[in-house]
Design a protein around this motif. Structure first.
Motif, PDB file in Angstrom:
ATOM      1  N   UNK A  15      -9.657   6.440  16.578  1.00 56.68           N
ATOM      2  CA  UNK A  15     -10.200   5.704  15.435  1.00 56.68           C
ATOM      3  C   UNK A  15      -9.187   4.666  14.937  1.00 56.68           C
ATOM      4  N   UNK A  16      -8.921   3.626  15.710  1.00 57.81           N
ATOM      5  CA  UNK A  16      -7.875   2.677  15.298  1.00 57.81           C
ATOM      6  C   UNK A  16      -8.161   1.975  13.974  1.00 57.81           C
ATOM      7  N   UNK A  17      -9.442   1.656  13.727  1.00 58.75           N
ATOM      8  CA  UNK A  17      -9.776   0.944  12.489  1.00 58.75           C
ATOM      9  C   UNK A  17      -9.531   1.834  11.267  1.00 58.75           C
ATOM     10  N   UNK A  18      -9.864   3.107  11.406  1.00 57.49           N
ATOM     11  CA  UNK A  18      -9.645   4.043  10.296  1.00 57.49           C
ATOM     12  C   UNK A  18      -8.154   4.155   9.992  1.00 57.49           C
ATOM     13  N   UNK A  19      -7.329   4.233  11.044  1.00 56.44           N
ATOM     14  CA  UNK A  19      -5.873   4.337  10.848  1.00 56.44           C
ATOM     15  C   UNK A  19      -5.343   3.095  10.140  1.00 56.44           C
ATOM     16  N   UNK A  20      -5.843   1.933  10.589  1.00 52.52           N
ATOM     17  CA  UNK A  20      -5.384   0.669   9.999  1.00 52.52           C
ATOM     18  C   UNK A  20      -5.724   0.614   8.507  1.00 52.52           C
ATOM     19  N   UNK A  21      -6.977   0.972   8.189  1.00 56.32           N
ATOM     20  CA  UNK A  21      -7.403   0.884   6.780  1.00 56.32           C
ATOM     21  C   UNK A  21      -6.705   1.909   5.910  1.00 56.32           C
ATOM     22  N   UNK A  22      -6.422   3.092   6.469  1.00 53.81           N
ATOM     23  CA  UNK A  22      -5.700   4.103   5.700  1.00 53.81           C
ATOM     24  C   UNK A  22      -4.301   3.592   5.365  1.00 53.81           C
ATOM     25  N   UNK A  23      -3.650   2.981   6.364  1.00 51.85           N
ATOM     26  CA  UNK A  23      -2.295   2.485   6.112  1.00 51.85           C
ATOM     27  C   UNK A  23      -2.282   1.372   5.078  1.00 51.85           C
ATOM     28  N   UNK A  24      -3.292   0.501   5.136  1.00 50.93           N
ATOM     29  CA  UNK A  24      -3.399  -0.556   4.115  1.00 50.93           C
ATOM     30  C   UNK A  24      -3.579   0.091   2.738  1.00 50.93           C
ATOM     31  N   UNK A  25      -4.475   1.068   2.670  1.00 53.65           N
ATOM     32  CA  UNK A  25      -4.780   1.726   1.397  1.00 53.65           C
ATOM     33  C   UNK A  25      -3.545   2.416   0.832  1.00 53.65           C
ATOM     34  N   UNK A  26      -2.777   3.078   1.698  1.00 61.92           N
ATOM     35  CA  UNK A  26      -1.577   3.785   1.228  1.00 61.92           C
ATOM     36  C   UNK A  26      -0.556   2.776   0.676  1.00 61.92           C
ATOM     37  N   UNK A  27      -0.364   1.662   1.387  1.00 64.67           N
ATOM     38  CA  UNK A  27       0.571   0.641   0.913  1.00 64.67           C
ATOM     39  C   UNK A  27       0.154   0.093  -0.447  1.00 64.67           C
ATOM     40  N   UNK A  28      -1.156  -0.177  -0.583  1.00 63.56           N
ATOM     41  CA  UNK A  28      -1.643  -0.715  -1.857  1.00 63.56           C
ATOM     42  C   UNK A  28      -1.442   0.290  -2.983  1.00 63.56           C
ATOM     43  N   UNK A  29      -1.758   1.558  -2.686  1.00 63.14           N
ATOM     44  CA  UNK A  29      -1.618   2.591  -3.717  1.00 63.14           C
ATOM     45  C   UNK A  29      -0.153   2.712  -4.142  1.00 63.14           C
ATOM     46  N   UNK A  30       0.764   2.578  -3.174  1.00 63.18           N
ATOM     47  CA  UNK A  30       2.194   2.654  -3.510  1.00 63.18           C
ATOM     48  C   UNK A  30       2.596   1.491  -4.418  1.00 63.18           C
ATOM     49  N   UNK A  31       2.094   0.285  -4.089  1.00 62.48           N
ATOM     50  CA  UNK A  31       2.420  -0.887  -4.900  1.00 62.48           C
ATOM     51  C   UNK A  31       1.913  -0.759  -6.322  1.00 62.48           C
ATOM     52  N   UNK A  32       0.817  -0.051  -6.498  1.00 63.51           N
ATOM     53  CA  UNK A  32       0.240   0.110  -7.837  1.00 63.51           C
ATOM     54  C   UNK A  32       0.791   1.333  -8.560  1.00 63.51           C
TER      55      UNK A  32
END
Lengths: 164, 595
Positions: free
Chosen positions: B240-257
């Motif tokens: 599931x490469x797309x799921x992995x990519x979106x999870x990593x984006x989401x985690x980075x955003x959550x960290x920034x916030x």
């Protein structure tokens, strides 16, 4: 980290060995990191020859049995060379019900290529993968990174001929 | 600055992506610019819409108009007619197959109207790569409430009250799991998310991760607070490469916030999440095997007890929840356990997501309240079996599950009711099969899967599944012997009762349930050497029945081996020395003339 003895291998150049050293030193101190190391090494070499597994084992300070055990347990890792184009055929239930078996047979008939094998000219290798989760498109085939849906036996050869 | 008048919610899930939604997006963008509508019409690429069968799909908000099978060439007409002049394009709308009537609005289409969205409430409404979209739909409000206003006991009380049971298949109450881990002694604890969705024919978790990754992360934050853990892993399949990519984006955003990391939302609570990619092993969906895999070992299960709640990852107290379970958590905390339990049956509360596929008209992802009948799922939402063929069975629960035949279609969706008829709720794969599917071959297929995926640690599973597979393969090849069925039953019982983990304990379910309902097919294979569904090539004679042959030549044109002789106005003849038994003549023939 400079690992003193680099084995000779026709598929691994000095530059690739440098990259492998970088991968190993990046993960060396993270517990449980064999899988990501193998994954990244496979990305650069395209498969995991035994010389490479030995090198990783020395570099990570782990028994070769553990590295080899992990590499052979997970279907993602390949110990034999892959073709220039990697065909993944989905053998999930929906694709099976929709006729992936006929598609696989047609590929075998045309290229003498079986699941898990590579053609002699290393043009194609094929692997059967468990459900890709795109059941709406069944039967599904992935060539390199291109996804093809509704791949009937009649359509498959035409698609594959595009890959030289 | 102009105000956005129309929002185009274009699906960018795996299904629509491969049918070309990205090209549609570029074409639409180009046309919108050309017509000078850039400030008024916006495009949002959403996660999986669910109606994968008719992709690429797009919903125009706020009107809620649903377009299907959009091609880049349609962009000009859509933009000019609908977005500029206000006349929606009927040609691209959904047509009710029953009466050919056009249904313009998404909410009126039967596929959507019978559903209730909870775990998938944000699908199609947000851009999964933009955290602000998620926050705008009350995202992270529940995390804030849990961290700042609730004690771990309060959280567990709500979870127990909600009656939420593990959506990965086993159905263990999530609140109870959390309570065990909270009570376990230890300074280091872990929260894990099981995104190793391995059941073939199941893609619920992939869709949730692709369309709403933040809901899973928020669920994990709440779980962490409940058991006082500070580290979490999401174990996601590498398929599931797309799921992995979106999870990593989401985690980075959550960290920034400041929603992950130290002192989340000023509460003083610390929690961090990491994505761990699997490497292709079905057994890693089993909890103890998954933990071994994160530890960098072969993913082999270990005996329980000790349960992971006491000794899990790195021998520390650990909870492991499925993606869908975690996606439900934020709403339970926000709206209360009672609200969640307001729909469902006595023992199964809330909703369940199913991945509907196989021989069904509307392939896609559906979420229905517990208690909905399987018939409603297959016929009202799924639109029934295509091409006027006959429904045979629906397979629930993948390789650990079983078949539900016609006579039990009125069974309500409920953990206990489904297991009474010999299937399991499972993770949510629902594969519809019509009368061209051979049930012996289906059992063989699942056993082949299990045998291949068995980790090999315990003997009953390793050897038993191999022997079961050999028996089934022989039957499909026409080499079945009298007594094979009895031997099959005995082997199945042994494997079921003596295997170490869930994989082996449930491995015989597909065989037992097909034996229960389709024993006659097994008998035909053994005694009559025929395959009633004509799926097993060894049992098809590959001869043309002259009385049935309409001399159309379709089989001749479709044969890849040039094994068929045919001329106009004459009956086709198959040359058996050239025939490769690929079944293409059988599939092509419309008159059932290939024997």
């Amino acid at each position: 980290m400079k690992n003193s003895i680099r084995p000779q291998h026709p598929d691994i150049t000095a530059e690739i060995w440098d990259t492998i050293d970088e991968i190993i030193s990046k993960w060396k101190n993270t517990p449980g990191s064999v899988i990501p190391v193998l994954r990244e090494c496979q990305e650069v070499v395209r498969y995991l020859p035994s010389e490479l597994l030995m090198y990783i084992s020395r570099g990570m300070g782990l028994p070769l049995s553990q590295v080899f055990g992990v590499a052979t347990f997970y279907s993602f890792f390949s110990l034999t060379p892959k073709g220039r184009h990697n065909i993944k055929v989905c053998t999930g239930t929906a694709c099976y019900v929709k006729g992936i078996k006929e598609t696989i047979n047609r590929i075998y008939g045309k290229y003498n290529l079986k699941e898990g094998g590579t053609t002699e000219d290393r043009r194609f290798s094929m692997e059967g993968v468990r459900c890709l989760g795109a059941c709406g498109l069944a039967p599904v085939m992935v060539v390199n990174k291109d996804i093809y849906g509704a791949v009937s036996a009649d359509k498959v050869v035409q698609i594959l001929e595009k890959y030289e | 600055m102009n105000q956005i008048r129309l929002q185009l919610m274009l699906c960018g899930g795996t299904g629509c992506d491969s049918t070309g939604s990205e090209k549609v997006r570029i074409a639409l963008l180009h046309e919108i610019e050309k017509q000078g509508l850039s400030g008024e019409v916006g495009i949002v690429v959403t996660g999986c819409n669910g109606f994968c069968a008719v992709g690429p799909v797009m919903v125009v908000q706020p009107e809620g108009i649903f377009y299907q099978k959009i091609q880049p060439e349609d962009a000009a007409e859509l933009v000019e007619s609908h977005f500029l002049k206000g006349i929606p394009v009927q040609r691209l709308m959904y047509k009710n197959p029953a009466n050919k009537k056009i249904i313009p609005k998404m909410d009126d289409i039967p596929f959507f109207s019978s559903q209730l969205f909870r775990a998938m409430r944000n699908k199609g409404f947000i851009d999964p790569e933009v955290i602000e979209d998620y926050i705008a739909r009350d995202g992270y409000f529940a995390a804030s409430k849990a961290l700042n206003e609730m004690s771990p006991d309060d959280i567990i009380k709500e979870m127990l009250e909600s009656g939420l049971r593990g959506r990965g298949g086993a159905g263990f109450p999530a609140g109870m799991k959390w309570r065990f881990a909270k009570e376990a002694q230890g300074d280091v604890k872990y929260v894990l998310c099981n995104a190793d969705e391995g059941d073939p024919g199941a893609f619920m978790d992939r869709s949730i991760l692709e369309s709403d990754p933040h809901s899973v992360i928020e669920g994990m934050i709440i779980a962490a607070k409940a058991i006082n853990a500070h580290k979490g892993y999401i174990y996601c399949r590498s398929e599931y490469p797309l799921a992995v990519k979106r999870l990593n984006i989401a985690i980075d955003q959550a960290k920034n916030y400041g929603l992950l990391g130290e002192d989340i939302l000023g509460s003083g609570f610390e929690f961090d999440v990491e994505v761990y990619q699997g490497a292709g092993a079905f057994v890693c969906g089993e909890e103890t095997a998954l933990m071994r895999s994160i530890e960098g070992k072969r993913g082999m299960p270990i005996p329980r007890p000790p349960f992971p709640a006491h000794k899990g990852l790195w021998k520390k107290p650990t909870i492991l929840n499925n993606v869908e379970t975690l996606a439900n958590v934020p709403q339970i905390i926000l709206k209360g356990g009672k609200w969640y339990a307001s729909v469902g049956t006595a023992n199964s509360k809330g909703t369940k997501v199913f991945a509907l596929s196989g021989d069904v008209c509307n392939i896609g992802l559906v979420e229905v309240p517990m208690g909905t009948t399987i018939r409603k799922l297959v016929y009202d939402i799924g639109g029934g079996v295509p091409d006027k063929r006959k429904f045979k069975a629906v397979q629930l629960g993948g390789p650990s599950g079983g078949c539900v035949p016609e006579q039990y279609l009125d069974t309500p969706i409920d953990y206990e009711e489904i297991s009474k008829v010999g299937a399991i709720m499972g993770s949510g794969g629902a594969i519809v099969m019509d009368n061209t599917t051979c049930m012996v071959d289906m059992a063989r297929y699942f056993m082949d899967f299990i045998q291949d995926e068995s980790c090999g640690k315990c003997t009953p599973c390793r050897e038993g599944t191999k022997r079961i597979l050999t028996l089934l393969e022989n039957m499909c090849k026409g080499k079945g012997q009298p007594g094979d069925i009895e031997q099959l039953e005995e082997l199945c019982e042994v494997v079921k009762h003596s295997s170490l983990c869930g994989l082996g304990q449930t491995a015989s379910n597909p065989v037992l349930s097909t034996l229960k309902y389709f024993r006659d097919e097994y008998e035909s294979h053994i005694f009559d050497k025929t395959c009633p569904a004509k799926t097993c090539p060894a049992l098809v004679k590959f001869e043309v029945e002259p009385n049935k042959c309409k001399m159309c030549g379709l089989c001749f044109k479709g044969c890849p081996a040039e094994a068929i002789k045919w001329e106009k106005k004459s009956v086709a003849v198959i040359d058996k020395t050239k025939c490769i038994k690929c079944m293409s003549c059988y599939d092509k023939c419309k008159f059932d003339a290939i024997m």
